[in-house]
Structures are given as C-alpha cells and as structure tokens.
Design an enzyme around this catalytic site. Structure first.
Site, PDB file in Angstrom:
ATOM      1  CE  LYS A  55      -2.808  -2.647   3.140  1.00 33.29           C
ATOM      2  NZ  LYS A  55      -3.004  -2.893   4.567  1.00 33.29           N
ATOM      3  N   GLY A  56       2.116   1.084   0.378  1.00 36.78           N
ATOM      4  CA  GLY A  56       2.983   2.236   0.662  1.00 36.78           C
ATOM      5  C   GLY A  56       3.171   3.209  -0.481  1.00 36.78           C
ATOM      6  CD  GLU A 111       8.113  -0.723  -2.947  1.00 39.42           C
ATOM      7  OE1 GLU A 111       6.994  -0.204  -2.788  1.00 39.42           O
ATOM      8  OE2 GLU A 111       8.418  -1.833  -2.496  1.00 39.42           O
ATOM      9  CG  ASP A 112       6.954   2.236   0.135  1.00 36.77           C
ATOM     10  OD1 ASP A 112       7.654   1.323  -0.351  1.00 36.77           O
ATOM     11  OD2 ASP A 112       6.202   2.050   1.110  1.00 36.77           O
ATOM     12  CG  ASP A 115      14.930  -1.752   3.651  1.00 34.50           C
ATOM     13  OD1 ASP A 115      15.916  -1.080   3.977  1.00 34.50           O
ATOM     14  OD2 ASP A 115      14.389  -2.553   4.425  1.00 34.50           O
ATOM     15  CE  LYS A 143      14.829   2.530   5.116  1.00 32.99           C
ATOM     16  NZ  LYS A 143      14.362   1.681   6.225  1.00 32.99           N
ATOM     17  CG  PHE A 164      11.396   2.001  10.335  1.00 28.57           C
ATOM     18  CD1 PHE A 164      11.582   0.864   9.549  1.00 28.57           C
ATOM     19  CD2 PHE A 164      10.106   2.405  10.605  1.00 28.57           C
ATOM     20  CE1 PHE A 164      10.500   0.146   9.050  1.00 28.57           C
ATOM     21  CE2 PHE A 164       9.006   1.693  10.113  1.00 28.57           C
ATOM     22  CZ  PHE A 164       9.216   0.562   9.341  1.00 28.57           C
ATOM     23  CB  VAL A 165      11.111   7.004   7.000  1.00 24.19           C
ATOM     24  CG1 VAL A 165      12.513   7.548   7.154  1.00 24.19           C
ATOM     25  CG2 VAL A 165      11.029   6.087   5.786  1.00 24.19           C
ATOM     26  CG  ASP A 171       3.248   0.262   7.220  1.00 24.12           C
ATOM     27  OD1 ASP A 171       4.127   0.167   6.340  1.00 24.12           O
ATOM     28  OD2 ASP A 171       2.843  -0.722   7.886  1.00 24.12           O
ATOM     29  NE  ARG A 177      -0.148   1.326   5.001  1.00 24.83           N
ATOM     30  CZ  ARG A 177       0.901   0.616   4.609  1.00 24.83           C
ATOM     31  NH1 ARG A 177       1.863   1.198   3.922  1.00 24.83           N
ATOM     32  NH2 ARG A 177       1.010  -0.656   4.919  1.00 24.83           N
TER      33      ARG A 177
HETATM   34  P1  IMP Z   1      12.612  -4.569   0.682  1.00 23.77           P
HETATM   35  O1  IMP Z   1      12.008  -5.785   0.062  1.00 23.77           O
HETATM   36  O2  IMP Z   1      13.449  -4.894   1.875  1.00 23.77           O
HETATM   37  O3  IMP Z   1      13.371  -3.712  -0.305  1.00 23.77           O
HETATM   38  O4  IMP Z   1      11.431  -3.794   1.323  1.00 23.77           O
HETATM   39  C1  IMP Z   1      10.756  -2.816   0.744  1.00 23.77           C
HETATM   40  C2  IMP Z   1       9.518  -2.528   1.563  1.00 23.77           C
HETATM   41  O5  IMP Z   1       9.796  -2.553   2.958  1.00 23.77           O
HETATM   42  C3  IMP Z   1       9.031  -1.147   1.288  1.00 23.77           C
HETATM   43  O6  IMP Z   1       8.160  -1.156   0.219  1.00 23.77           O
HETATM   44  C4  IMP Z   1       8.348  -0.800   2.570  1.00 23.77           C
HETATM   45  O7  IMP Z   1       7.037  -1.273   2.539  1.00 23.77           O
HETATM   46  C5  IMP Z   1       9.092  -1.546   3.620  1.00 23.77           C
HETATM   47  N1  IMP Z   1      10.043  -0.655   4.313  1.00 23.77           N
HETATM   48  C6  IMP Z   1      11.378  -0.653   4.220  1.00 23.77           C
HETATM   49  N2  IMP Z   1      11.917   0.313   4.973  1.00 23.77           N
HETATM   50  C7  IMP Z   1      10.882   0.945   5.537  1.00 23.77           C
HETATM   51  C8  IMP Z   1      10.791   2.088   6.414  1.00 23.77           C
HETATM   52  O8  IMP Z   1      11.779   2.725   6.818  1.00 23.77           O
HETATM   53  N3  IMP Z   1       9.540   2.447   6.771  1.00 23.77           N
HETATM   54  C9  IMP Z   1       8.420   1.811   6.354  1.00 23.77           C
HETATM   55  N4  IMP Z   1       8.466   0.759   5.526  1.00 23.77           N
HETATM   56  C10 IMP Z   1       9.689   0.333   5.126  1.00 23.77           C
HETATM   57 MG    MG Z   2       6.077  -1.162   0.406  1.00 26.93          MG
END
Ligand code: IMP
Ligand code: MG
Length: 191
Positions: A55-56, A111-112, A115, A143, A164-165, A171, A177
């Site tokens: 949803k982000g 994508e938000d 990470d 990140k 962490f944001v 969220d 959100r």
């Molecule tokens: P990844 O698969 O580890 O790259 O994760 C990506 C997803 O993790 C993002 O779409 C977010 O939903 C969540 N996420 C990663 N870091 C944060 C954060 O700092 N705050 C909130 N959600 C995060």
């Molecule tokens: Mg996400």
C-alpha cells in the site's frame, strides 16, 4: 494549525505532533516533479503502465503520475514481506497480481522504499517473464546500505541512511501512512 520544530513542520494532530520531519511535503513535491520530468523525457512518445506496489506507494504513485506527461495507465500489485515489524521476514509473497498483461508495454514499477531489494527483485523477475517492452523502477526512497539483493532503481527520490521512516504512504504496523510528510519513526519511549 502547525507546530514548528527548527525549520521542519509537523501537523499538529495527535498522530504526528512532535515527530521529526525528514522530508517535508514541499520537498517531496519538488523532488517528484523533477522525477516526473525525467521520466517524461525518457519516454518520449511512448505510453506507460505505472504499477504501484500497495500500500505504501499509493500516495507516491498518485503524485508522480500527475507530473508525468505521457499517456499512462495504472495497475497495482500487493506483496507481503514485512509483517508488522521494522525488518523484513525475507520471504516475499504476491497477494494481489497485475490486472492486465504487460507484454510489450513500457512498465514503471512505483515503490515507496527500496530497502533490502527483496521485493523489487522478486517483482522484476516476475514481470520480466511477461516480456514487457521496457521495465523501469521509480523508488521515492533508497536505503543502499541495507541491500541484500543486487538491484538499483532507475529513478530515486532521496537516498537515505539506515533509518526507519513513516508517513507519505509508509507505515509502522499499518499506522502513519496518512502523514503528509516523511518523518522519522520515534525511538522507543519518545512517543
Ligand atoms: P525490501 O524488500 O526490503 O526492499 O522492502 C521494501 C519494503 O519494505 C518497502 O516497500 C516498505 O514497505 C518496507 N520498508 C522498508 N523500509 C521501511 C521504512 O523505513 N519504513 C516503512 N516501511 C519500510
Ligand atoms: Mg512497500
């Protein structure tokens, strides 16, 4: 009503009062306008399918799409990887797939946060199997220090350290959100 924290501004409502702003709504809007101009330029006369990761990415897709001056459609996917905590469980699972096939289309995954890269690597691999004409990624935040999978976004709003944001779609346990600014998640005991 607003509450000033140095040169940062928080809405004076119970869920966000006192939170530290990392990027204000104005900084976000300005950066997104730059990203949209770049995406428009890169597409030329081509059409675009914007695929938001629920949803982000919903607020980001809504704002980014209005800065992209090409014929665009929307689709959405939902994946799970985080559960209710701050760290990834490592396993990515598709909860809602694309509505329309993307074969031969120019696709932009929206994508938000990029990470660990697990989510976007999973989606990229899956989408490439459908043979789109092009596949690009727009991530509002990146990140890089947290990366596990080797993947980069084609368009990045802001590159940030391992913080962490919350807010602007992002969220913690499904909350925050709807904050209009990107804020730092408060350390234990401070909120
Ligand atoms: P990844 O698969 O580890 O790259 O994760 C990506 C997803 O993790 C993002 O779409 C977010 O939903 C969540 N996420 C990663 N870091 C944060 C954060 O700092 N705050 C909130 N959600 C995060
Ligand atoms: Mg996400």
């Amino acid at each position: 009503m607003v509450l000033r924290l140095g040169d940062t501004v928080c809405m004076s409502q119970s869920i966000s009062a006192g939170l530290e702003v990392l990027y204000s709504r104005q900084q976000i809007a300005e950066r997104i306008a730059e990203m949209g101009a770049q995406i428009t330029n890169d597409l030329g006369d081509e059409k675009l399918v914007m695929v938001g990761v629920l949803k982000g990415a919903a607020p980001f897709l809504a704002d980014l799409s209005r800065t992209i001056d090409v014929d665009a459609t929307f689709d959405f996917v939902a994946v799970s990887s985080y559960g209710k905590g701050q760290r990834s469980s490592g396993a990515v699972k598709m909860i809602k797939d694309l509505d329309q096939p993307i074969e031969g289309k120019n696709v932009l995954i929206v994508e938000d946060i990029l990470d660990t890269g697990l989510t976007l690597s999973y989606l990229r691999k899956l989408f490439l199997q459908q043979r789109p004409k092009s596949l690009r990624i727009a991530a509002l935040l990146d990140k890089p220090s947290r990366r596990i999978e080797k993947i980069e976004a084609d368009y990045v709003g802001f590159s940030i350290p391992d913080l962490f944001v919350i807010g602007y779609g992002m969220d913690f346990a499904e909350r925050y959100r709807n904050l209009p600014d990107i804020c730092l998640f408060p350390v234990e005991g401070s909120k």
